[in-house]
Enzyme design. Structure first.
Site, PDB file in Angstrom:
ATOM      1  N   GLY A   1       0.811  -1.222   0.000  1.00 60.45           N
ATOM      2  CA  GLY A   1       0.000   0.000   0.000  1.00 60.45           C
ATOM      3  C   GLY A   1       0.839   1.264   0.000  1.00 60.45           C
TER       4      GLY A   1
ATOM      5  N   GLY B   1      -5.425   1.309   9.739  1.00 61.71           N
ATOM      6  CA  GLY B   1      -4.911   0.466  10.828  1.00 61.71           C
ATOM      7  C   GLY B   1      -5.618  -0.863  10.739  1.00 61.71           C
TER       8      GLY B   1
ATOM      9  N   GLY C   1       6.183  -3.015   3.128  1.00 64.54           N
ATOM     10  CA  GLY C   1       5.774  -3.421   4.473  1.00 64.54           C
ATOM     11  C   GLY C   1       6.188  -4.828   4.840  1.00 64.54           C
TER      12      GLY C   1
ATOM     13  N   GLY D   1       0.470  -8.817  -4.285  1.00 62.55           N
ATOM     14  CA  GLY D   1       0.557 -10.129  -4.944  1.00 62.55           C
ATOM     15  C   GLY D   1       1.694 -10.160  -5.963  1.00 62.55           C
TER      16      GLY D   1
ATOM     17  N   MET E   1      -7.182   9.630   1.576  1.00 60.41           N
ATOM     18  CA  MET E   1      -6.669  11.010   1.478  1.00 60.41           C
ATOM     19  C   MET E   1      -5.430  11.179   2.342  1.00 60.41           C
ATOM     20  SD  MET E   1     -10.134  13.196   1.534  1.00 60.41           S
ATOM     21  CE  MET E   1      -9.293  14.723   1.228  1.00 60.41           C
ATOM     22  N   ILE E   2      -5.444  10.480   3.478  1.00 62.05           N
ATOM     23  CA  ILE E   2      -4.307  10.578   4.403  1.00 62.05           C
ATOM     24  C   ILE E   2      -3.084   9.874   3.822  1.00 62.05           C
ATOM     25  CG2 ILE E   2      -3.488   9.666   6.640  1.00 62.05           C
ATOM     26  CD1 ILE E   2      -6.247  10.426   7.749  1.00 62.05           C
ATOM     27  N   ARG E   3      -3.341   8.732   3.182  1.00 61.00           N
ATOM     28  CA  ARG E   3      -2.230   7.914   2.695  1.00 61.00           C
ATOM     29  C   ARG E   3      -1.586   8.495   1.440  1.00 61.00           C
ATOM     30  NH1 ARG E   3      -3.171   1.575   1.391  1.00 61.00           N
ATOM     31  NH2 ARG E   3      -3.713   2.473  -0.605  1.00 61.00           N
TER      32      ARG E   3
ATOM     33  N   ASP F   1       0.607   1.910   8.737  1.00 60.78           N
ATOM     34  CA  ASP F   1       0.020   1.374   9.977  1.00 60.78           C
ATOM     35  C   ASP F   1       1.011   1.355  11.143  1.00 60.78           C
ATOM     36  OD1 ASP F   1      -2.214   0.999   8.491  1.00 60.78           O
ATOM     37  OD2 ASP F   1      -2.127  -1.192   8.448  1.00 60.78           O
TER      38      ASP F   1
HETATM   39  N1  LIG Z   1       5.018 -14.319   2.675  1.00 68.10           N
HETATM   40  C1  LIG Z   1       5.371 -13.687   1.564  1.00 68.10           C
HETATM   41  N2  LIG Z   1       6.379 -14.177   0.792  1.00 68.10           N
HETATM   42  C2  LIG Z   1       6.753 -13.551  -0.355  1.00 68.10           C
HETATM   43  N3  LIG Z   1       6.171 -12.418  -0.799  1.00 68.10           N
HETATM   44  C3  LIG Z   1       5.173 -11.887  -0.082  1.00 68.10           C
HETATM   45  C4  LIG Z   1       4.717 -12.477   1.136  1.00 68.10           C
HETATM   46  N4  LIG Z   1       3.709 -11.723   1.635  1.00 68.10           N
HETATM   47  C5  LIG Z   1       3.536 -10.710   0.767  1.00 68.10           C
HETATM   48  N5  LIG Z   1       4.412 -10.803  -0.254  1.00 68.10           N
HETATM   49  C6  LIG Z   1       4.516  -9.884  -1.394  1.00 68.10           C
HETATM   50  O1  LIG Z   1       4.884  -8.588  -0.929  1.00 68.10           O
HETATM   51  C7  LIG Z   1       4.184  -7.593  -1.669  1.00 68.10           C
HETATM   52  C8  LIG Z   1       3.512  -6.618  -0.735  1.00 68.10           C
HETATM   53  O2  LIG Z   1       2.775  -7.282   0.274  1.00 68.10           O
HETATM   54  P1  LIG Z   1       1.514  -6.599   0.972  1.00 68.10           P
HETATM   55  O3  LIG Z   1       1.101  -7.446   2.092  1.00 68.10           O
HETATM   56  O4  LIG Z   1       0.488  -6.280  -0.072  1.00 68.10           O
HETATM   57  O5  LIG Z   1       2.025  -5.182   1.438  1.00 68.10           O
HETATM   58  P2  LIG Z   1       3.073  -4.775   2.558  1.00 68.10           P
HETATM   59  O6  LIG Z   1       4.399  -5.147   2.079  1.00 68.10           O
HETATM   60  O7  LIG Z   1       2.906  -3.328   2.656  1.00 68.10           O
HETATM   61  O8  LIG Z   1       2.681  -5.515   3.778  1.00 68.10           O
HETATM   62  C9  LIG Z   1       3.234  -8.313  -2.609  1.00 68.10           C
HETATM   63  O9  LIG Z   1       3.755  -8.255  -3.921  1.00 68.10           O
HETATM   64  C10 LIG Z   1       3.176  -9.726  -2.083  1.00 68.10           C
HETATM   65  O10 LIG Z   1       3.001 -10.700  -3.102  1.00 68.10           O
HETATM   66  O1  LIG Z   2      -6.914  -0.684  -0.320  1.00 67.04           O
HETATM   67  P1  LIG Z   2      -5.476  -1.051  -0.320  1.00 67.04           P
HETATM   68  O2  LIG Z   2      -4.668  -0.195  -1.208  1.00 67.04           O
HETATM   69  O3  LIG Z   2      -5.253  -2.494  -0.600  1.00 67.04           O
HETATM   70  O4  LIG Z   2      -4.901  -0.737   1.096  1.00 67.04           O
HETATM   71  C1  LIG Z   2      -5.613  -0.795   2.276  1.00 67.04           C
HETATM   72  C2  LIG Z   2      -4.715  -1.176   3.416  1.00 67.04           C
HETATM   73  O5  LIG Z   2      -3.427  -0.686   3.304  1.00 67.04           O
HETATM   74  C3  LIG Z   2      -2.951  -0.260   4.566  1.00 67.04           C
HETATM   75  O6  LIG Z   2      -2.707   1.108   4.455  1.00 67.04           O
HETATM   76  C4  LIG Z   2      -1.727  -1.010   4.958  1.00 67.04           C
HETATM   77  O7  LIG Z   2      -0.901  -1.105   3.885  1.00 67.04           O
HETATM   78  P2  LIG Z   2       0.328  -2.099   3.876  1.00 67.04           P
HETATM   79  O8  LIG Z   2      -0.149  -3.499   3.702  1.00 67.04           O
HETATM   80  O9  LIG Z   2       1.063  -1.625   2.707  1.00 67.04           O
HETATM   81  O10 LIG Z   2       1.051  -1.878   5.131  1.00 67.04           O
HETATM   82  C5  LIG Z   2      -4.026  -0.584   5.546  1.00 67.04           C
HETATM   83  O11 LIG Z   2      -4.111   0.354   6.546  1.00 67.04           O
HETATM   84  C6  LIG Z   2      -5.224  -0.691   4.688  1.00 67.04           C
HETATM   85  O12 LIG Z   2      -6.114  -1.625   5.209  1.00 67.04           O
HETATM   86 MG   LIG Z   3       1.331  -5.413   5.383  1.00 65.42          MG
END
Ligand SMILES: Nc1ncnc2c1ncn2[C@@H]1O[C@H](COP(=O)(O)OP(=O)(O)O)[C@@H](O)[C@H]1O
Ligand SMILES: O=P(O)(O)OC[C@H]1O[C@](O)(COP(=O)(O)O)[C@@H](O)[C@@H]1O
Ligand SMILES: [Mg+2]
Length: 533
Positions: A156, A319, A244, A220, A432-434, A275
């Protein structure tokens, strides 16, 4: 374009290649992700990282093979180190770091970070407590091959991503003369499904003034083999990954594959999430900006409800599993009467419930404001809406709109049961915040993160996440920051401070809630995310 390697650092090479028989000074714990060099072995450093006397070391293997310090080690010092390219590439050449000659660092008293510098994880200690866990201090190292690096942003949005991109590009160029920086577009899948773009100090010059990510992002699509094939095909040897907890897990997988293939590629993670739920580090970038921007929504809600009779403002903030933004925005505002977060269960009806509190505040003040983290009360909403669990492309649970749900519940209660007219104002400023650019202090923070990541990768460290630990930037093994998520601890003082500030009910007296606290919510929080994508 030179790669500054710190492989010649005496303590480092000693620790990695030998376990001196007469040494007793330090525990050295290699990161569990660093499989190539004796994952479960204890390394004690002959040449201590930090000089201390009369040290006694006792260690035991934990179930996962890592070394834990035993209870009674008053003088023990553990360095949880990050991998270094020389761990699997023994004949990696090193060159003098050009930084010393750079304009910026020419007159700095101590240009390079000593290999003996470490950052303590625990800063509040007692006289007799163990010295505990330490991370390698971030910063430039003394000692430099051709660098072809790339930057990718995943997950995100968050204020400040563009500043980090800019500072990686400018840092590499200005400090190390690297002019080959590729931008991977659209997150992890961009490695194998899109063309790269060339990033130059000129092309990123003013991106920090914009929200979002210059490189675009996605959820993904993490395919480790395809990504590493691509890294190899493009001749990339430094990968900067901004994202993240999910992204950092992906970074760990890339690092492991790189190591398995024996590639000279440094993988550096820069933690990002609005978050603020990333473990170990003090705070994630963009968080302060988010809290500040949330004030505008809270102010608007307050102005609206103050201007009508029985006004109830509900502001929903981001959050997913943690209520840090809601908690901090509430503490900063003083206009909030009640803050609801995922970690703290609440209930609506009966004594001590939310309806009773709302009525009390309406009678007292004629209006009230509720701040709600989007992940709060999800199980209630799911029950009411009979909704199934849905996941996004990364495996994160898709949340139901608790704001709309609560708005309706309060309206129904006061109109149908209490026969009172209430004036509801629901504000959802989440995107809007993000989407805004980072504020001044986050901009500085982003610069530090980017420069630390650059110094780490240039020194040959890999498989690390960079971040501030007790205000000092450190290189943290990626597994450390992905093994847990930070949540607001209800038993810590910060939550008590909030309760003391709003004087809202803690909701913890109700039996039903108590049961949930014990059984469900913490499980929920830890199990909500599937581990693979
Ligand atoms: N356990 C994992 N192993 C490998 N890649 C992952 C895993 N979890 C998430 N990812 C990949 O990391 C990227 C971001 O993950 P996401 O959960 O959407 O956001 P964030 O990194 O902010 O938590 C995505 O492309 C996702 O496929
Ligand atoms: O609608 P989107 O773009 O999937 O993101 C929503 C989510 O992303 C967040 O901002 C968290 O993002 P990350 O997974 O990147 O940390 C959450 O607070 C919110 O639930
Ligand atoms: Mg995350």
């Amino acid at each position: 374009m030179e790669f500054a390697l710190s492989s010649s650092s005496p303590s480092l090479s000693l620790s990695r290649n030998s376990i001196p028989s007469n040494s007793c000074n330090r525990l050295f714990r290699p990161t569990s992700s660093s499989s190539n060099f004796a994952q479960s072995k204890l390394f004690s450093l002959k040449k201590p990282l930090i000089s201390r006397q009369n040290c006694s070391i006792k260690a035991q293997s934990s179930t996962n093979g890592a070394i834990n310090a035993s209870e009674d080690q008053n003088d023990d010092f553990i360095l949880e180190d990050v991998p270094h390219l020389t761990d699997f590439l023994t004949d990696l050449p090193s060159y003098p770091n050009p930084l010393k000659k750079s304009q910026a660092y020419a007159i700095v008293k101590r240009t390079f970070v000593s290999s003996e510098d470490a950052v303590a994880q625990k800063i509040v200690v007692q006289k007799d407590s163990p010295r505990g866990l330490h991370f390698r201090r971030a910063g430039p190292r003394e000692k430099a091959q051709e660098v072809r690096s790339c930057v990718v942003t995943c997950g995100g949005l968050c204020p400040g991503i563009n500043t980090v991109i800019r500072e990686i590009v400018c840092g590499l160029n200005n400090m190390y003369g690297v002019d080959e920086v590729l931008g991977i577009q659209g997150g992890y899948r961009g490695f194998y499904s899109k063309n790269t773009i060339q990033l130059t100090p000129k092309s990123v010059n003013d991106i920090h003034k914009r929200g979002g990510t210059f490189l675009q992002t996605s959820r993904g699509g993490h395919d480790t083999n395809k990504i590493v094939d691509n890294i190899q095909d493009r001749g990339i040897n430094q990968v900067y990954i901004i994202g993240g907890d999910g992204t950092q897990k992906g970074a760990a997988a890339i690092y492991k594959e790189v190591e398995k293939r024996g590639l000279k590629v440094a993988v550096a993670g820069i933690p990002k999430t609005i978050d603020n739920d990333i473990a170990v580090i003090d705070k994630s970038f963009g968080f302060d900006t988010a809290v500040e921007e949330a004030q505008r929504a809270i102010n608007a809600a307050h102005v609206e409800v103050e201007s009508v009779q029985n006004g109830i403002g509900i502001v929903k903030l981001m959050g997913r599993y943690s209520g840090f933004i809601a908690m901090h925005a509430t503490l900063a505002s003083r206009d909030v009467d009640c803050c609801l977060i995922p970690e703290s269960p609440f209930y609506l009806e009966g004594q001590g419930g939310l309806f009773e509190f709302v009525e009390e505040r309406l009678k007292e003040n004629g209006h009230m404001v509720i701040v709600l983290a989007e992940g709060a009360g999800q199980e209630y909403v799911a029950q009411t809406l009979h909704a199934d669990d849905k996941k996004d492309a990364s495996g994160n649970r898709l949340l139901l709109d608790v704001g709309l749900w609560l708005t309706q519940k309060i309206k129904d209660h006061f109109t149908n049961i209490r026969k009172m007219d209430v004036n509801m104002k629901y504000i959802d400023p989440t995107y809007m915040i993000r989407a805004i650019p980072s504020n001044a202090s986050d901009n500085i923070y982003c610069t530090l993160l980017a420069q630390s990541a650059v110094h780490g990768a240039m020194a040959g460290y890999t498989g690390f996440t960079v971040g501030p630990v007790n205000s000092r930037h450190a290189y943290i093994p990626i597994s450390r920051v992905t093994e847990t998520q930070n949540i607001v601890k209800l038993t810590d003082r910060m939550w008590a401070r909030l309760l003391a500030s709003t004087n809202q009910p803690s909701f913890l007296s109700c039996e039903v809630v108590q049961e949930r606290v014990n059984k469900q919510i913490f499980d929920d929080i830890h199990n909500m995310k599937i581990t693979s994508t």
